[in-house]
Design a protein around this motif. Structure first.
Motif, PDB file in Angstrom:
ATOM      1  N   LEU A   1      -2.622 -27.231 -59.472  1.00  0.00           N
ATOM      2  CA  LEU A   1      -2.405 -25.792 -59.286  1.00  0.00           C
ATOM      3  C   LEU A   1      -2.871 -24.953 -60.464  1.00  0.00           C
ATOM      4  O   LEU A   1      -3.002 -23.752 -60.340  1.00  0.00           O
ATOM      5  CB  LEU A   1      -0.927 -25.525 -59.012  1.00  0.00           C
ATOM      6  CG  LEU A   1      -0.362 -26.216 -57.775  1.00  0.00           C
ATOM      7  CD1 LEU A   1       1.103 -25.867 -57.612  1.00  0.00           C
ATOM      8  CD2 LEU A   1      -1.141 -25.827 -56.546  1.00  0.00           C
ATOM      9  N   GLY A   2      -3.054 -25.571 -61.618  1.00  0.00           N
ATOM     10  CA  GLY A   2      -3.511 -24.816 -62.773  1.00  0.00           C
ATOM     11  C   GLY A   2      -2.443 -23.928 -63.386  1.00  0.00           C
ATOM     12  O   GLY A   2      -2.752 -23.072 -64.211  1.00  0.00           O
ATOM     13  N   ASP A   3      -1.187 -24.107 -62.999  1.00  0.00           N
ATOM     14  CA  ASP A   3      -0.091 -23.316 -63.539  1.00  0.00           C
ATOM     15  C   ASP A   3       1.201 -24.094 -63.306  1.00  0.00           C
ATOM     16  O   ASP A   3       1.298 -24.866 -62.350  1.00  0.00           O
ATOM     17  CB  ASP A   3      -0.027 -21.962 -62.831  1.00  0.00           C
ATOM     18  CG  ASP A   3       0.831 -20.946 -63.561  1.00  0.00           C
ATOM     19  OD1 ASP A   3       1.294 -21.223 -64.686  1.00  0.00           O
ATOM     20  OD2 ASP A   3       1.056 -19.856 -62.995  1.00  0.00           O
ATOM     21  N   GLU A   4       2.186 -23.907 -64.157  1.00  0.00           N
ATOM     22  CA  GLU A   4       3.449 -24.641 -64.035  1.00  0.00           C
ATOM     23  C   GLU A   4       4.211 -24.221 -62.784  1.00  0.00           C
ATOM     24  O   GLU A   4       4.427 -23.030 -62.543  1.00  0.00           O
ATOM     25  CB  GLU A   4       4.327 -24.421 -65.264  1.00  0.00           C
ATOM     26  CG  GLU A   4       3.739 -24.938 -66.553  1.00  0.00           C
ATOM     27  CD  GLU A   4       3.526 -26.451 -66.554  1.00  0.00           C
ATOM     28  OE1 GLU A   4       4.306 -27.182 -65.914  1.00  0.00           O
ATOM     29  OE2 GLU A   4       2.566 -26.898 -67.205  1.00  0.00           O
TER      30      GLU A   4
ATOM     31  N   ALA B   1       8.443 -19.142 -42.413  1.00  0.00           N
ATOM     32  CA  ALA B   1       7.190 -18.907 -41.666  1.00  0.00           C
ATOM     33  C   ALA B   1       6.338 -20.163 -41.522  1.00  0.00           C
ATOM     34  O   ALA B   1       5.122 -20.067 -41.414  1.00  0.00           O
ATOM     35  CB  ALA B   1       6.396 -17.773 -42.331  1.00  0.00           C
ATOM     36  N   GLY B   2       6.956 -21.334 -41.533  1.00  0.00           N
ATOM     37  CA  GLY B   2       6.217 -22.573 -41.326  1.00  0.00           C
ATOM     38  C   GLY B   2       5.322 -22.994 -42.474  1.00  0.00           C
ATOM     39  O   GLY B   2       4.402 -23.788 -42.286  1.00  0.00           O
ATOM     40  N   ILE B   3       5.577 -22.466 -43.651  1.00  0.00           N
ATOM     41  CA  ILE B   3       4.757 -22.803 -44.817  1.00  0.00           C
ATOM     42  C   ILE B   3       5.656 -23.298 -45.947  1.00  0.00           C
ATOM     43  O   ILE B   3       6.871 -23.121 -45.909  1.00  0.00           O
ATOM     44  CB  ILE B   3       3.948 -21.581 -45.327  1.00  0.00           C
ATOM     45  CG1 ILE B   3       4.898 -20.447 -45.730  1.00  0.00           C
ATOM     46  CG2 ILE B   3       2.934 -21.126 -44.298  1.00  0.00           C
ATOM     47  CD1 ILE B   3       4.239 -19.311 -46.457  1.00  0.00           C
ATOM     48  N   LEU B   4       5.046 -23.895 -46.936  1.00  0.00           N
ATOM     49  CA  LEU B   4       5.736 -24.239 -48.174  1.00  0.00           C
ATOM     50  C   LEU B   4       5.332 -23.191 -49.208  1.00  0.00           C
ATOM     51  O   LEU B   4       4.153 -23.095 -49.570  1.00  0.00           O
ATOM     52  CB  LEU B   4       5.332 -25.635 -48.663  1.00  0.00           C
ATOM     53  CG  LEU B   4       5.917 -26.062 -50.007  1.00  0.00           C
ATOM     54  CD1 LEU B   4       7.434 -26.236 -49.904  1.00  0.00           C
ATOM     55  CD2 LEU B   4       5.267 -27.352 -50.486  1.00  0.00           C
ATOM     56  N   VAL B   5       6.292 -22.376 -49.636  1.00  0.00           N
ATOM     57  CA  VAL B   5       6.027 -21.389 -50.681  1.00  0.00           C
ATOM     58  C   VAL B   5       6.170 -22.106 -52.018  1.00  0.00           C
ATOM     59  O   VAL B   5       7.162 -22.781 -52.265  1.00  0.00           O
ATOM     60  CB  VAL B   5       7.005 -20.204 -50.611  1.00  0.00           C
ATOM     61  CG1 VAL B   5       6.778 -19.244 -51.774  1.00  0.00           C
ATOM     62  CG2 VAL B   5       6.870 -19.475 -49.291  1.00  0.00           C
ATOM     63  N   VAL B   6       5.160 -21.975 -52.863  1.00  0.00           N
ATOM     64  CA  VAL B   6       5.171 -22.598 -54.178  1.00  0.00           C
ATOM     65  C   VAL B   6       5.068 -21.485 -55.219  1.00  0.00           C
ATOM     66  O   VAL B   6       4.065 -20.781 -55.290  1.00  0.00           O
ATOM     67  CB  VAL B   6       4.003 -23.594 -54.353  1.00  0.00           C
ATOM     68  CG1 VAL B   6       4.053 -24.231 -55.730  1.00  0.00           C
ATOM     69  CG2 VAL B   6       4.032 -24.652 -53.262  1.00  0.00           C
ATOM     70  N   ALA B   7       6.144 -21.333 -55.990  1.00  0.00           N
ATOM     71  CA  ALA B   7       6.127 -20.350 -57.068  1.00  0.00           C
ATOM     72  C   ALA B   7       5.677 -21.053 -58.334  1.00  0.00           C
ATOM     73  O   ALA B   7       6.168 -22.130 -58.666  1.00  0.00           O
ATOM     74  CB  ALA B   7       7.511 -19.740 -57.265  1.00  0.00           C
ATOM     75  N   CYS B   8       4.730 -20.458 -59.003  1.00  0.00           N
ATOM     76  CA  CYS B   8       4.295 -20.920 -60.320  1.00  0.00           C
ATOM     77  C   CYS B   8       4.670 -19.833 -61.315  1.00  0.00           C
ATOM     78  O   CYS B   8       5.079 -18.738 -60.937  1.00  0.00           O
ATOM     79  CB  CYS B   8       2.784 -21.161 -60.336  1.00  0.00           C
ATOM     80  SG  CYS B   8       2.254 -22.482 -59.235  1.00  0.00           S
ATOM     81  N   ARG B   9       4.514 -20.102 -62.571  1.00  0.00           N
ATOM     82  CA  ARG B   9       4.926 -19.130 -63.578  1.00  0.00           C
ATOM     83  C   ARG B   9       4.117 -17.839 -63.504  1.00  0.00           C
ATOM     84  O   ARG B   9       4.632 -16.762 -63.763  1.00  0.00           O
ATOM     85  CB  ARG B   9       4.814 -19.755 -64.979  1.00  0.00           C
ATOM     86  CG  ARG B   9       5.349 -18.866 -66.075  1.00  0.00           C
ATOM     87  CD  ARG B   9       6.827 -18.551 -65.844  1.00  0.00           C
ATOM     88  NE  ARG B   9       7.306 -17.534 -66.748  1.00  0.00           N
ATOM     89  CZ  ARG B   9       7.323 -16.232 -66.475  1.00  0.00           C
ATOM     90  NH1 ARG B   9       6.898 -15.792 -65.303  1.00  0.00           N
ATOM     91  NH2 ARG B   9       7.789 -15.372 -67.348  1.00  0.00           N
ATOM     92  N   ASN B  10       2.841 -17.932 -63.118  1.00  0.00           N
ATOM     93  CA  ASN B  10       1.989 -16.737 -63.121  1.00  0.00           C
ATOM     94  C   ASN B  10       1.358 -16.417 -61.782  1.00  0.00           C
ATOM     95  O   ASN B  10       0.503 -15.543 -61.698  1.00  0.00           O
ATOM     96  CB  ASN B  10       0.879 -16.911 -64.169  1.00  0.00           C
ATOM     97  CG  ASN B  10       1.457 -17.059 -65.557  1.00  0.00           C
ATOM     98  OD1 ASN B  10       2.111 -16.165 -66.065  1.00  0.00           O
ATOM     99  ND2 ASN B  10       1.264 -18.225 -66.154  1.00  0.00           N
TER     100      ASN B  10
ATOM    101  N   ALA C   1       7.018 -31.561 -58.298  1.00  0.00           N
ATOM    102  CA  ALA C   1       6.137 -30.872 -59.240  1.00  0.00           C
ATOM    103  C   ALA C   1       6.315 -31.533 -60.603  1.00  0.00           C
ATOM    104  O   ALA C   1       7.418 -31.925 -60.982  1.00  0.00           O
ATOM    105  CB  ALA C   1       6.497 -29.400 -59.322  1.00  0.00           C
ATOM    106  N   PHE C   2       5.223 -31.647 -61.329  1.00  0.00           N
ATOM    107  CA  PHE C   2       5.226 -32.248 -62.654  1.00  0.00           C
ATOM    108  C   PHE C   2       4.554 -31.299 -63.636  1.00  0.00           C
ATOM    109  O   PHE C   2       3.763 -30.438 -63.238  1.00  0.00           O
ATOM    110  CB  PHE C   2       4.488 -33.595 -62.632  1.00  0.00           C
ATOM    111  CG  PHE C   2       5.172 -34.632 -61.776  1.00  0.00           C
ATOM    112  CD1 PHE C   2       6.179 -35.422 -62.301  1.00  0.00           C
ATOM    113  CD2 PHE C   2       4.816 -34.800 -60.447  1.00  0.00           C
ATOM    114  CE1 PHE C   2       6.822 -36.370 -61.517  1.00  0.00           C
ATOM    115  CE2 PHE C   2       5.444 -35.741 -59.652  1.00  0.00           C
ATOM    116  CZ  PHE C   2       6.458 -36.531 -60.192  1.00  0.00           C
ATOM    117  N   PRO C   3       4.844 -31.437 -64.934  1.00  0.00           N
ATOM    118  CA  PRO C   3       4.219 -30.570 -65.933  1.00  0.00           C
ATOM    119  C   PRO C   3       2.695 -30.578 -65.821  1.00  0.00           C
ATOM    120  O   PRO C   3       2.096 -31.568 -65.402  1.00  0.00           O
ATOM    121  CB  PRO C   3       4.681 -31.174 -67.264  1.00  0.00           C
ATOM    122  CG  PRO C   3       5.967 -31.860 -66.938  1.00  0.00           C
ATOM    123  CD  PRO C   3       5.780 -32.406 -65.544  1.00  0.00           C
ATOM    124  N   GLY C   4       2.123 -29.455 -66.181  1.00  0.00           N
ATOM    125  CA  GLY C   4       0.671 -29.335 -66.142  1.00  0.00           C
ATOM    126  C   GLY C   4       0.148 -28.827 -64.814  1.00  0.00           C
ATOM    127  O   GLY C   4      -1.048 -28.880 -64.553  1.00  0.00           O
TER     128      GLY C   4
END
Length: 197
Positions: free
Chosen positions: A33-36, A45-54, A5-8
């Motif tokens: 993603l439109g969010d950090e 569950a066979g997925i990649l969970v991606v947490a963003c700030r919002n 992940a990179f800024p922006g």
């Protein structure tokens, strides 16, 4: 794939089976993603969970040919360094500690707040501008541990399940800046942390 992940709000991945190859020809790509991005959890569950700030989302699929990003049905997002998987993904957000659980409907998830019993403590830290610095999963004890920049931490014991978490304070007398759980040569769990010194 190797993900970074990179800024922006830029989520980038390598080509399939070539983690050091970042060319479009090999299948590398960027997903906006439109969010950090604040964390990943890839073993649920066979997925990649991606947490963003919002927000929090799941990436389904195996390559750029079938990627499907699905936002979880919550507007809560994770704070940096707090996403861990302890049976299911856990992260710290503006309201406290939240979990993400798969529901019986395929591909559907529900979020729940676990920290209702320690909300006064969380509110006090927020009002005093105390910030999170690290978190770690302690697999052998079924625990999630989160650390703050005031030398304190919170142990979340999940051995009785997600409906009955137990909480306890922790203080190493220094700020925990990073933490990691691994195994030694005998297969025993080793939990390490780093501080300013």
């Amino acid at each position: 794939h190797l993900f970074f992940a990179f800024p922006g709000g830029s989520l980038q991945h390598s080509g399939t089976g070539t983690p050091y190859n970042w060319t479009v020809i090999s299948g590398a790509a960027e997903l906006g993603l439109g969010d950090e991005v604040t964390g990943f959890a890839d073993d649920y569950a066979g997925i990649l969970v991606v947490a963003c700030r919002n927000k929090t989302a799941a990436l389904y699929g195996t390559s750029g040919d079938d990627w499907d990003f699905v936002k979880f049905p919550t507007d809560a997002g994770g704070i940096n360094w707090t996403l861990q998987t302890v049976g299911q993904p856990l992260y710290y957000d503006d309201t406290g500690l939240r979990s993400i659980a798969a529901t019986q409907v395929y591909g559907d998830f529900a979020a729940a707040t676990l920290s209702v019993n320690v909300k006064p403590l969380i509110d006090k830290k927020r009002k005093a501008d105390v910030f999170t610095t690290a978190s770690v999963r302690v697999k052998a004890k079924n625990q999630y541990r989160i650390f703050f920049d005031d030398n304190t931490g919170l142990i979340v014991d999940l051995s009785k399940g997600f409906k009955k978490p137990e909480f306890g304070p922790i203080n190493f007398g220094m700020v925990v800046r990073c933490a990691y759980s691994s195994e030694d040569a005998d297969g025993s769990e080793v939990v390490l942390f780093g501080s300013d010194d």
